[in-house]
Design a protein around this motif. Structure first.
Motif, mmCIF file in Angstrom:
data_model
loop_
_atom_site.group_PDB
_atom_site.id
_atom_site.type_symbol
_atom_site.label_atom_id
_atom_site.label_comp_id
_atom_site.label_asym_id
_atom_site.label_seq_id
_atom_site.Cartn_x
_atom_site.Cartn_y
_atom_site.Cartn_z
ATOM 1 N N ALA A 252 0.817 -1.218 0.000
ATOM 2 C CA ALA A 252 0.000 0.000 0.000
ATOM 3 C C ALA A 252 0.848 1.264 0.000
ATOM 4 C CB ALA A 252 -0.927 -0.010 1.213
ATOM 5 N N ASP A 253 2.046 1.190 0.596
ATOM 6 C CA ASP A 253 2.920 2.363 0.635
ATOM 7 C C ASP A 253 3.861 2.438 -0.559
ATOM 8 O OD1 ASP A 253 4.652 0.305 1.164
ATOM 9 O OD2 ASP A 253 5.410 1.117 3.054
ATOM 10 N N GLY A 254 3.699 1.532 -1.519
ATOM 11 C CA GLY A 254 4.518 1.534 -2.720
ATOM 12 C C GLY A 254 5.787 0.715 -2.628
ATOM 13 N N SER A 255 6.115 0.222 -1.446
ATOM 14 C CA SER A 255 7.348 -0.545 -1.284
ATOM 15 C C SER A 255 7.218 -1.926 -1.922
ATOM 16 C CB SER A 255 7.696 -0.678 0.200
ATOM 17 O OG SER A 255 6.689 -1.404 0.890
ATOM 18 N N GLY A 256 8.370 -2.551 -2.152
ATOM 19 C CA GLY A 256 8.388 -3.854 -2.793
ATOM 20 C C GLY A 256 8.892 -4.948 -1.878
ATOM 21 N N VAL A 257 9.226 -6.098 -2.467
ATOM 22 C CA VAL A 257 9.668 -7.257 -1.694
ATOM 23 C C VAL A 257 11.056 -7.693 -2.150
ATOM 24 C CG1 VAL A 257 7.405 -8.140 -1.059
ATOM 25 C CG2 VAL A 257 8.348 -8.742 -3.286
ATOM 26 N N SER A 258 11.941 -7.850 -1.189
ATOM 27 C CA SER A 258 13.311 -8.276 -1.450
ATOM 28 C C SER A 258 13.458 -9.758 -1.148
ATOM 29 C CB SER A 258 14.274 -7.474 -0.571
ATOM 30 O OG SER A 258 15.602 -7.953 -0.684
ATOM 31 N N GLY A 259 14.468 -10.363 -1.767
ATOM 32 C CA GLY A 259 14.799 -11.740 -1.437
ATOM 33 C C GLY A 259 15.695 -11.849 -0.228
ATOM 34 N N VAL A 260 16.059 -10.696 0.341
ATOM 35 C CA VAL A 260 16.940 -10.654 1.510
ATOM 36 C C VAL A 260 16.122 -10.236 2.722
ATOM 37 C CG1 VAL A 260 18.991 -9.605 2.517
ATOM 38 C CG2 VAL A 260 18.916 -10.058 0.054
ATOM 39 N N ALA A 261 16.105 -11.060 3.741
ATOM 40 C CA ALA A 261 15.320 -10.762 4.946
ATOM 41 C C ALA A 261 15.761 -9.435 5.561
ATOM 42 C CB ALA A 261 15.476 -11.886 5.961
ATOM 43 N N GLY A 262 14.778 -8.558 5.822
ATOM 44 C CA GLY A 262 15.076 -7.286 6.457
ATOM 45 C C GLY A 262 15.537 -6.193 5.531
ATOM 46 N N ASP A 263 15.635 -6.479 4.234
ATOM 47 C CA ASP A 263 16.104 -5.485 3.268
ATOM 48 C C ASP A 263 14.910 -4.701 2.730
ATOM 49 O OD1 ASP A 263 18.029 -4.196 1.601
ATOM 50 O OD2 ASP A 263 17.455 -5.508 -0.065
ATOM 51 N N PHE A 264 15.005 -3.377 2.758
ATOM 52 C CA PHE A 264 13.882 -2.533 2.330
ATOM 53 C C PHE A 264 13.988 -2.218 0.839
ATOM 54 C CE2 PHE A 264 11.914 1.680 1.643
ATOM 55 C CZ PHE A 264 10.623 1.388 2.036
ATOM 56 N N ILE A 265 12.872 -2.385 0.119
ATOM 57 C CA ILE A 265 12.766 -2.031 -1.296
ATOM 58 C C ILE A 265 11.783 -0.875 -1.392
ATOM 59 C CG2 ILE A 265 12.070 -2.798 -3.591
ATOM 60 C CD1 ILE A 265 14.557 -4.199 -2.665
ATOM 61 N N GLY A 266 12.267 0.311 -1.769
ATOM 62 C CA GLY A 266 11.417 1.502 -1.755
ATOM 63 C C GLY A 266 10.355 1.518 -2.831
ATOM 64 N N SER A 267 10.699 1.025 -4.029
ATOM 65 C CA SER A 267 9.764 1.056 -5.148
ATOM 66 C C SER A 267 9.453 -0.351 -5.619
ATOM 67 C CB SER A 267 10.337 1.868 -6.321
ATOM 68 O OG SER A 267 9.509 1.736 -7.469
ATOM 69 N N GLY A 268 8.259 -0.827 -5.296
ATOM 70 C CA GLY A 268 7.844 -2.143 -5.742
ATOM 71 C C GLY A 268 7.512 -2.189 -7.218
ATOM 72 N N ARG A 269 7.359 -1.025 -7.829
ATOM 73 C CA ARG A 269 7.081 -0.980 -9.267
ATOM 74 C C ARG A 269 8.318 -1.334 -10.075
ATOM 75 N NH1 ARG A 269 5.279 4.383 -12.803
ATOM 76 N NH2 ARG A 269 5.164 3.312 -14.827
ATOM 77 N N HIS A 270 9.478 -0.871 -9.626
ATOM 78 C CA HIS A 270 10.700 -1.024 -10.419
ATOM 79 C C HIS A 270 11.680 -2.042 -9.849
ATOM 80 C CE1 HIS A 270 9.565 2.345 -12.938
ATOM 81 N NE2 HIS A 270 9.383 3.092 -11.873
ATOM 82 N N HIS A 271 11.546 -2.385 -8.588
ATOM 83 C CA HIS A 271 12.559 -3.228 -7.956
ATOM 84 C C HIS A 271 11.920 -4.340 -7.143
ATOM 85 C CE1 HIS A 271 15.546 -0.258 -9.106
ATOM 86 N NE2 HIS A 271 14.824 0.686 -8.525
ATOM 87 N N GLY A 272 12.732 -5.368 -6.853
ATOM 88 C CA GLY A 272 12.279 -6.478 -6.032
ATOM 89 C C GLY A 272 11.588 -7.561 -6.833
ATOM 90 N N GLY A 273 11.100 -8.550 -6.138
ATOM 91 C CA GLY A 273 10.470 -9.695 -6.780
ATOM 92 C C GLY A 273 11.475 -10.780 -7.105
ATOM 93 N N ALA A 274 10.970 -11.887 -7.608
ATOM 94 C CA ALA A 274 11.781 -13.096 -7.781
ATOM 95 C C ALA A 274 13.010 -12.896 -8.648
ATOM 96 C CB ALA A 274 10.909 -14.213 -8.356
ATOM 97 N N ASP A 275 12.883 -12.137 -9.741
ATOM 98 C CA ASP A 275 14.009 -11.975 -10.660
ATOM 99 C C ASP A 275 14.972 -10.879 -10.238
ATOM 100 O OD1 ASP A 275 13.374 -14.047 -12.451
ATOM 101 O OD2 ASP A 275 11.887 -12.792 -13.452
ATOM 102 N N GLN A 276 14.614 -10.134 -9.187
ATOM 103 C CA GLN A 276 15.519 -9.118 -8.634
ATOM 104 C C GLN A 276 15.628 -9.332 -7.122
ATOM 105 O OE1 GLN A 276 14.314 -5.158 -9.813
ATOM 106 N NE2 GLN A 276 14.144 -5.716 -11.947
ATOM 107 N N ALA A 277 15.779 -10.573 -6.735
ATOM 108 C CA ALA A 277 15.738 -10.928 -5.314
ATOM 109 C C ALA A 277 16.983 -10.477 -4.563
ATOM 110 C CB ALA A 277 15.555 -12.433 -5.161
ATOM 111 N N VAL A 278 18.142 -10.622 -5.198
ATOM 112 C CA VAL A 278 19.436 -10.317 -4.582
ATOM 113 C C VAL A 278 20.283 -9.617 -5.632
ATOM 114 C CG1 VAL A 278 21.465 -11.289 -3.414
ATOM 115 C CG2 VAL A 278 19.241 -12.443 -3.214
ATOM 116 N N TYR A 279 21.028 -8.593 -5.217
ATOM 117 C CA TYR A 279 21.862 -7.842 -6.159
ATOM 118 C C TYR A 279 23.328 -7.989 -5.762
ATOM 119 C CZ TYR A 279 23.791 -3.694 -8.577
ATOM 120 O OH TYR A 279 24.540 -2.831 -9.342
ATOM 121 N N ALA A 280 24.178 -8.323 -6.749
ATOM 122 C CA ALA A 280 25.597 -8.543 -6.495
ATOM 123 C C ALA A 280 26.453 -7.627 -7.357
ATOM 124 C CB ALA A 280 25.967 -10.003 -6.774
ATOM 125 N N VAL A 281 27.516 -7.107 -6.773
ATOM 126 C CA VAL A 281 28.474 -6.238 -7.456
ATOM 127 C C VAL A 281 29.883 -6.673 -7.054
ATOM 128 C CG1 VAL A 281 29.404 -3.874 -7.537
ATOM 129 C CG2 VAL A 281 26.943 -4.244 -7.653
#
Length: 220
Positions: free
Chosen positions: A44-73
């Motif tokens: 409801a607040d626009g946030s998304g879902v991360s594959g990392v427990a406790g990690d905040f995703i600000g925009s659920g429209r553009h980020h998060g979900g199964a194919d963007q679960a974890v980001y590596a650099v």
């Protein structure tokens, strides 16, 4: 040896001129727990879902979900930009959950499988730079400059949940797909030839396939 240098998690942080917070400011933690977060979606607040427990995703429209679960650099890539920008870039600066060392993350191909800690991850999508990332970096023309280098790290899907810690070895099983993550990034940034090439891969994720097909249809 390829290994994890740092694992990083973000909390809600304010954004200038916008009421909704961002989770791009990630800081190192002792360990992360990863699991498949399911489809990309917005609360409801626009946030998304991360594959990392406790990690905040600000925009659920553009980020998060199964194919963007974890980001590596790769730490080596952070070091490159540190030299280019003449500034210190700590682990987590690009918003990554895993900072690697000894691994050419940007030589990854779509579908590669990483075994790291007790988790199994799969290379699933490129990181497309956005306005929040530009604001985080505070560098003029950052999105264009970062994308032009073509070494943006990779998103990973979670195949098997588990715990990942600094020092964990990373074992990579190549998919043989031939679809390089930098090529997918170029496609997302508007390269029509790379879009056409990506669409020849039957296992391309639905979001990329839909985006590329719509973009090509608009261009005739």
């Amino acid at each position: 040896m390829s290994s994890v240098l740092s694992v990083n998690v973000g909390s809600p942080s304010p954004r200038s001129a916008k009421p909704t917070p961002t989770g791009i400011i990630k800081v190192p933690v002792p360990q992360i727990e990863v699991a498949d977060p399911g489809p990309k979606r917005r609360a409801a607040d626009g946030s998304g879902v991360s594959g990392v427990a406790g990690d905040f995703i600000g925009s659920g429209r553009h980020h998060g979900g199964a194919d963007q679960a974890v980001y590596a650099v790769a730490r080596e890539e952070l070091d490159h930009w540190g030299r280019e920008l003449d500034r210190d870039l700590p682990d987590g600066m690009f918003g990554e959950n895993i900072t690697t060392t000894g691994l050419d993350v940007d030589a990854s191909t779509y579908g590669d499988v990483w075994t790291v800690g007790s988790a199994v991850l799969r290379v699933s999508a490129p990181r497309v730079p956005c306005a929040n990332f530009a604001a985080r970096m505070g560098e003029r023309g950052w999105v264009r400059r970062f994308a032009a280098r073509g070494r943006a790290g990779t998103y990973l899907a979670v195949v098997e949940p588990g715990v990942i810690r600094p020092g964990d070895a990373i074992a990579v099983a190549r998919s043989g797909s031939g679809l390089l993550v930098p090529s997918l990034l170029a496609a997302w940034m508007g390269d029509l030839d790379e879009m056409r090439s990506a669409l020849t891969h039957d296992d391309l994720d639905d979001e990329s396939r839909g985006h590329f097909m719509r973009a090509l249809a608009r261009r005739g």
